[in-house]
Write an enzyme that holds these catalytic residues in place. Sequence first.
Site, PDB file in Angstrom:
ATOM      1  N   ARG A   4       2.068  -2.627   4.805  1.00  0.00           N
ATOM      2  CA  ARG A   4       1.143  -3.332   3.918  1.00  0.00           C
ATOM      3  C   ARG A   4       1.775  -3.527   2.531  1.00  0.00           C
ATOM      4  O   ARG A   4       1.653  -4.592   1.921  1.00  0.00           O
ATOM      5  CB  ARG A   4      -0.164  -2.551   3.817  1.00  0.00           C
ATOM      6  CG  ARG A   4      -1.223  -3.244   2.983  1.00  0.00           C
ATOM      7  CD  ARG A   4      -2.589  -2.612   3.184  1.00  0.00           C
ATOM      8  NE  ARG A   4      -3.616  -3.318   2.438  1.00  0.00           N
ATOM      9  CZ  ARG A   4      -4.077  -2.888   1.261  1.00  0.00           C
ATOM     10  NH1 ARG A   4      -3.624  -1.784   0.725  1.00  0.00           N
ATOM     11  NH2 ARG A   4      -5.013  -3.588   0.634  1.00  0.00           N
ATOM     12  N   HIS A  44       2.206  -7.136   0.782  1.00  0.00           N
ATOM     13  CA  HIS A  44       1.559  -7.366  -0.518  1.00  0.00           C
ATOM     14  C   HIS A  44       2.598  -7.676  -1.597  1.00  0.00           C
ATOM     15  O   HIS A  44       2.297  -8.351  -2.576  1.00  0.00           O
ATOM     16  CB  HIS A  44       0.689  -6.172  -0.919  1.00  0.00           C
ATOM     17  CG  HIS A  44      -0.650  -6.184  -0.242  1.00  0.00           C
ATOM     18  ND1 HIS A  44      -1.831  -5.919  -0.899  1.00  0.00           N
ATOM     19  CD2 HIS A  44      -0.986  -6.451   1.044  1.00  0.00           C
ATOM     20  CE1 HIS A  44      -2.846  -6.020  -0.031  1.00  0.00           C
ATOM     21  NE2 HIS A  44      -2.359  -6.333   1.145  1.00  0.00           N
ATOM     22  N   ASN A  63      -4.773  -4.485  -4.499  1.00  0.00           N
ATOM     23  CA  ASN A  63      -3.784  -3.397  -4.536  1.00  0.00           C
ATOM     24  C   ASN A  63      -4.313  -2.105  -5.165  1.00  0.00           C
ATOM     25  O   ASN A  63      -3.917  -1.010  -4.749  1.00  0.00           O
ATOM     26  CB  ASN A  63      -2.539  -3.830  -5.339  1.00  0.00           C
ATOM     27  CG  ASN A  63      -1.777  -4.962  -4.680  1.00  0.00           C
ATOM     28  OD1 ASN A  63      -1.906  -5.192  -3.475  1.00  0.00           O
ATOM     29  ND2 ASN A  63      -0.990  -5.678  -5.460  1.00  0.00           N
ATOM     30  N   HIS A  69      -3.952  -2.168   8.104  1.00  0.00           N
ATOM     31  CA  HIS A  69      -4.878  -1.668   7.070  1.00  0.00           C
ATOM     32  C   HIS A  69      -5.628  -0.470   7.621  1.00  0.00           C
ATOM     33  O   HIS A  69      -6.725  -0.599   8.147  1.00  0.00           O
ATOM     34  CB  HIS A  69      -5.877  -2.753   6.672  1.00  0.00           C
ATOM     35  CG  HIS A  69      -5.240  -3.834   5.877  1.00  0.00           C
ATOM     36  ND1 HIS A  69      -4.430  -4.792   6.424  1.00  0.00           N
ATOM     37  CD2 HIS A  69      -5.262  -4.084   4.552  1.00  0.00           C
ATOM     38  CE1 HIS A  69      -4.003  -5.600   5.457  1.00  0.00           C
ATOM     39  NE2 HIS A  69      -4.483  -5.188   4.333  1.00  0.00           N
TER      40      HIS A  69
END
Length: 194
Positions: A60, A64, A92, A193
């Site tokens: 992740r 991101h 974030n 996630h």
Amino acid sequence: MAVKVAAAFIFMLFLLSTACQAKLSSAFYHKSCPKAESTIRTAIRTAIARERRMAASLIRLHFHDCFVQGCDASILLDETSSIQSEKTAGANNNSVRGYEVIDKAKSKVEKICPGVVSCADIIAVAARDASAYVSVGGPSWAVKLGRRDSTTASRTLANAELPAFFDRLDRLLSRFQKKGLTARDMVALSGWHQ
Ligand SMILES: *[C@@H]1O[C@H](CO)[C@@H](O)[C@H](O)[C@H]1NC(C)=O
């Protein structure tokens, strides 16, 4: 005159050839830091052996990072008077994990080859190693290397570009499509996630 034209032509060839060298390559550190990838892999495996969830977190973290200004480690930059940190962007803040794992891998790599391997490459390799380590027979891939680290970050872009938990499906699909990612990619990345 002909000499000038020839010189200009040679100079253009030179520019083209340096542009080619700037291309990413999986052999990028083979000469300058041959143990880079194995050193990163060891650091990543150590962290995941300690906490398995870290594998998901590192993947992740990578995506991101890539969603904002490209895969340039901009996500690692802290807030300063001239940098708007992406760490506190909505998608974030208090949810991206693994910064300390990347820091640790970077410091191990710095010990063997100071100033050679970029943080952006470490993040990309870490995500691949995390996937390969936790999914037996699962996805692994050759990571092309040679990314440069950004000296800027953008919370504004992070807030504008990263998927939000309240986005509708069509909005999510278009966000990923803008980054060259399919619905299938989106589903795979969303699975990290946890
Ligand atoms: C990020 O989270 C911290 C701690 O929960 C909070 O104090 C801060 O306001 C948040 N930052 C932003 C920009 O939302």
